[in-house]
Structures are given as C-alpha cells and as structure tokens.
Design an enzyme around this catalytic site. Structure first.
Site, PDB file in Angstrom:
ATOM      1  N   ARG A 160      17.603 -17.879   5.321  1.00 52.86           N
ATOM      2  CA  ARG A 160      16.930 -17.371   4.483  1.00 52.86           C
ATOM      3  C   ARG A 160      17.332 -15.975   3.996  1.00 52.86           C
ATOM      4  NH1 ARG A 160      14.897 -21.584   5.479  1.00 52.86           N
ATOM      5  NH2 ARG A 160      13.034 -22.180   5.567  1.00 52.86           N
ATOM      6  N   SER A 230       5.865 -20.122   5.396  1.00 54.13           N
ATOM      7  CA  SER A 230       6.058 -19.460   6.429  1.00 54.13           C
ATOM      8  C   SER A 230       6.165 -17.897   6.186  1.00 54.13           C
ATOM      9  CB  SER A 230       7.533 -19.779   7.100  1.00 54.13           C
ATOM     10  OG  SER A 230       7.583 -21.316   7.335  1.00 54.13           O
ATOM     11  N   GLU A 328       9.433 -12.948   6.214  1.00 55.21           N
ATOM     12  CA  GLU A 328      10.048 -13.955   5.108  1.00 55.21           C
ATOM     13  C   GLU A 328       9.535 -13.673   3.587  1.00 55.21           C
ATOM     14  OE1 GLU A 328      10.983 -18.306   5.715  1.00 55.21           O
ATOM     15  OE2 GLU A 328       9.948 -18.166   3.472  1.00 55.21           O
TER      16      GLU A 328
END
Ligand code: EPU
Length: 332
Positions: A160, A230, A328
């Site tokens: 990520r 998420s 995130e």
C-alpha cells in the site's frame, strides 16, 4: 476548461463526506490538466487531485485552492501492453481485460476507484498487488505540467505504498498507467478465501466472479453506503512482538514479510477489541458488520466524526496490543 467555484466534494468521494472545493475543474486530457495546473500557478493557489475519491477523507471545511478531478479516459492495446488513462474506472479496465483474455488484473476485481489512484497506494487484493503488472506510470508535474514517465522500479512500490506517497512524489499527478498483462496466464488462488472456492483450476472469468462474490459479503456496496474500504493498513510487526501477541491470542493469523510479520488488523478489531459492526454515539459512523477494518458512513457522518472514531480505534489497538497502526485512507 470550465473552472467552477464552491463545488461540494462529498458526491466525488465514496465516503460521501466533505466540504466545498474553492475552485474545481474536471480535466479530460493531459493538455487540459496542464492548462489547469498553470492556471493555479498563475493565481498562486494550491492544487489537489481527486480520482475516484475512494480512498480519501475530505475535511468538512473543504479544500482551498484548485481541486482537479482527473477524467483522462482511454484504453489502448499493444500486444500484451495496455495503456490506460488515469480517469478510467479501475473495474471497467479489469472487466475489459478479462473479456479480452489478458491475465493479471482479475484478482483486483470490484475495487472502487480509478486507474490513476491504483499505483499511488499500490492497491492489492486476494494475493495480488497492482505493482506486479505495472510496466510504467505516466505523470505530469504539479507545478508546471511537465511530463515524466516512471518505470516500475522508479515507482518504489511497497505494501500500500509507492514513491507517489512521499513528499517529493506528491508533486507528480498520475495521467496514465501502462500495464503488462499476459496472454497466457495462470490463476492466482493462493489467498485463503479463493483457495476454498475452487476444486478444479478456474478460468480467468471464474476468478473474477469468485472475487466479486467474496467481496460482496465483506464490503459494503459503495454505491449504497459511504465507505473508503479498509481504513487502516495491516500492521507489519517484529517477530518478537508477534510471538508475544500469539501467546495471548493463539489464533492470531500472521504472514511473514521479510523478517517481520504482517497481521490482519480486521482480525484484531473483531476478535480482540470486539468492535465489528459498532457505531459512534450518534450512529453515523461505524465499523462494517461484514469486515471490521472497513469504516462506513451510516448517513450524515462528518469527516470530524470519522476522524474521531478512527482515532479512538487506533488508541484502543495501541492500548491493548502495543501496535501503532497507520491509516490507508488519505485525509485532504
Ligand atoms: N478478519 C476477521 N474479522 C474481520 C475482518 C477480518 O476475523 O472483521 C480476519 C479474516 O477472517 C482473515 C483476516 O482477518 O483471516 C484477513 O481478512 P481479509 O481476508 O478480509 O483481508 P484484510 O487483510 O482485512 C486486505 C486488504 C483489502 C483486500 C483484502 C482481500 C489491507 C489494508 N486490506 O484486507 O484491501 O480487499 O485484503 O485481499 O491490506 C483496501 O485496501 O481498501 C482493501 C479493501
């Protein structure tokens, strides 16, 4: 170029949250993007770029300066290379490549957002990260619109993560991505959820369909419910810290990443903190009942409420497990 003023950004995000952009423009080509960037430069105002708005939390106070909505379209094929405009909806690309029998993106089915956002946070799902099929990333500079192409290596992809998330990298606006897909491919079904799904070797189409079905059980449909997917990254902790936690929680899953261990935060939120499906006091923000790592807007939530809710989760996780978690979702 049609520059508007005081445009509400909430409809441009999957969370459905956010105040107004001081100035707002949709660009449909690299040339239009350059025009917009130079316009902001002349006025001496900041530039913020929005793609599909699926991984951002926009402040209730809105965004000063110019917000550029990247709508650069176009998909062209050159043997196994696929050149795609940053504004193309990522899942439209996945569907089209599956229909053409080009392997590589099928595990990334049904992820919200645009192609331009995919390399920035190196989106991933069901055992595949988009970095594994990216050949190069095409960009324009935030200050003058000058163009530059980054090779896969130059993107410095991680979990990520990429160069485009660094301070320097944030100066580059993604305008397009070249993917290297495969005419002859193998299904990647190592991820537990997928493995359990098949007895025989699946076709590409079957992998896509399975991913869509699995996701539909775990993630809310972002057309119906506000969410950013998420909200946090899965933490990567030391082996020693993992062993301490494993003693306390023997069922805790862990996946080796070099000499460290990645742990599913969703599991911790669900099985340790027992906060799957809980909401804040007003009932506006909560963790999703199908996946605790996903934060949802139950209707009428403000960015401030989401922030406070997420902050509390991070503090509770640290208090109980000693793990510092990272978001995130990007705040604007
Ligand atoms: N789990 C629970 N309870 C929960 C959630 C998860 O027990 O409420 C357990 C699951 O049973 C499983 C483990 O935790 O054993 C991992 O859960 P899952 O397979 O759902 O994946 P994840 O690690 O929570 C990651 C990505 C998702 C991606 C899925 C599928 C991150 C931060 N998230 O989630 O990506 O779709 O894997 O590959 O890496 C995103 O980045 O926005 C995103 C949705």
């Amino acid at each position: 170029m049609n520059i508007q003023t005081q445009v509400s950004l909430a409809p441009y995000t999957t969370f459905g949250i956010g105040g107004n952009a001081e100035f707002f423009v949709e660009v449909r080509s690299v040339e239009e993007l350059k025009e917009a960037v130079l316009w902001a430069k002349e006025k001496g105002i900041s530039v913020t770029v929005l793609g599909g708005g699926s991984n951002v939390l926009v402040s209730d106070r809105g965004v000063t300066g110019l917000v550029i909505c990247n709508k650069i379209e176009g998909i062209t094929y050159e043997d196994e290379m696929v050149h795609v405009g940053a504004g193309v909806v990522f899942d439209d690309l996945v569907l089209e490549t599956v229909e053409k029998g080009l392997w590589g993106l099928e595990n990334l089915s049904a992820i919200p957002g645009t192609v331009g956002a995919a390399p920035i946070q190196n989106i991933g799902a069901y055992g595949v990260e988009v970095s594994s099929v990216i050949e190069s990333v095409h960009t324009s500079h935030l200050t003058d619109g000058s163009e530059r192409v980054f090779s896969n290596k130059a993107c410095a992809f991680g979990y990520r993560d990429s160069f485009f998330k660094t301070e320097e990298g944030r100066n580059y606006i993604v305008t397009g991505v070249t993917f290297h897909l495969k005419k002859e491919g193998d299904p990647h079904i190592e991820y537990k959820d997928l493995q359990n799904y098949f007895i025989d070797t699946p076709t590409q189409r079957q992998v896509r369909d399975a991913v869509i079905e699995i996701r539909s059980k775990k993630f809310p449909d972002w057309h119906k419910k506000g969410t950013g997917g998420s909200f946090f990254k899965n933490p990567i902790i030391s082996k020693e810290q993992y062993e301490v936690l494993e003693k306390k929680y023997p069922e805790l899953p862990g996946f080796p990443v070099g000499d460290r261990v990645k742990v599913p935060l969703g599991w911790i939120l669900d099985k340790v903190l027992h906060i799957k499906g809980v909401t804040n006091e007003r009932g506006t923000v909560g963790t999703y009942e199908g996946q605790a790592l996903v934060i949802v807007n139950h209707g009428g939530a403000t960015a401030e409420e989401v922030d406070a809710f997420a902050q509390k989760i991070a503090e509770d996780v640290f208090g109980i497990t000693d793990i510092r978690i990272e978001r995130e979702v990007r705040s604007i």
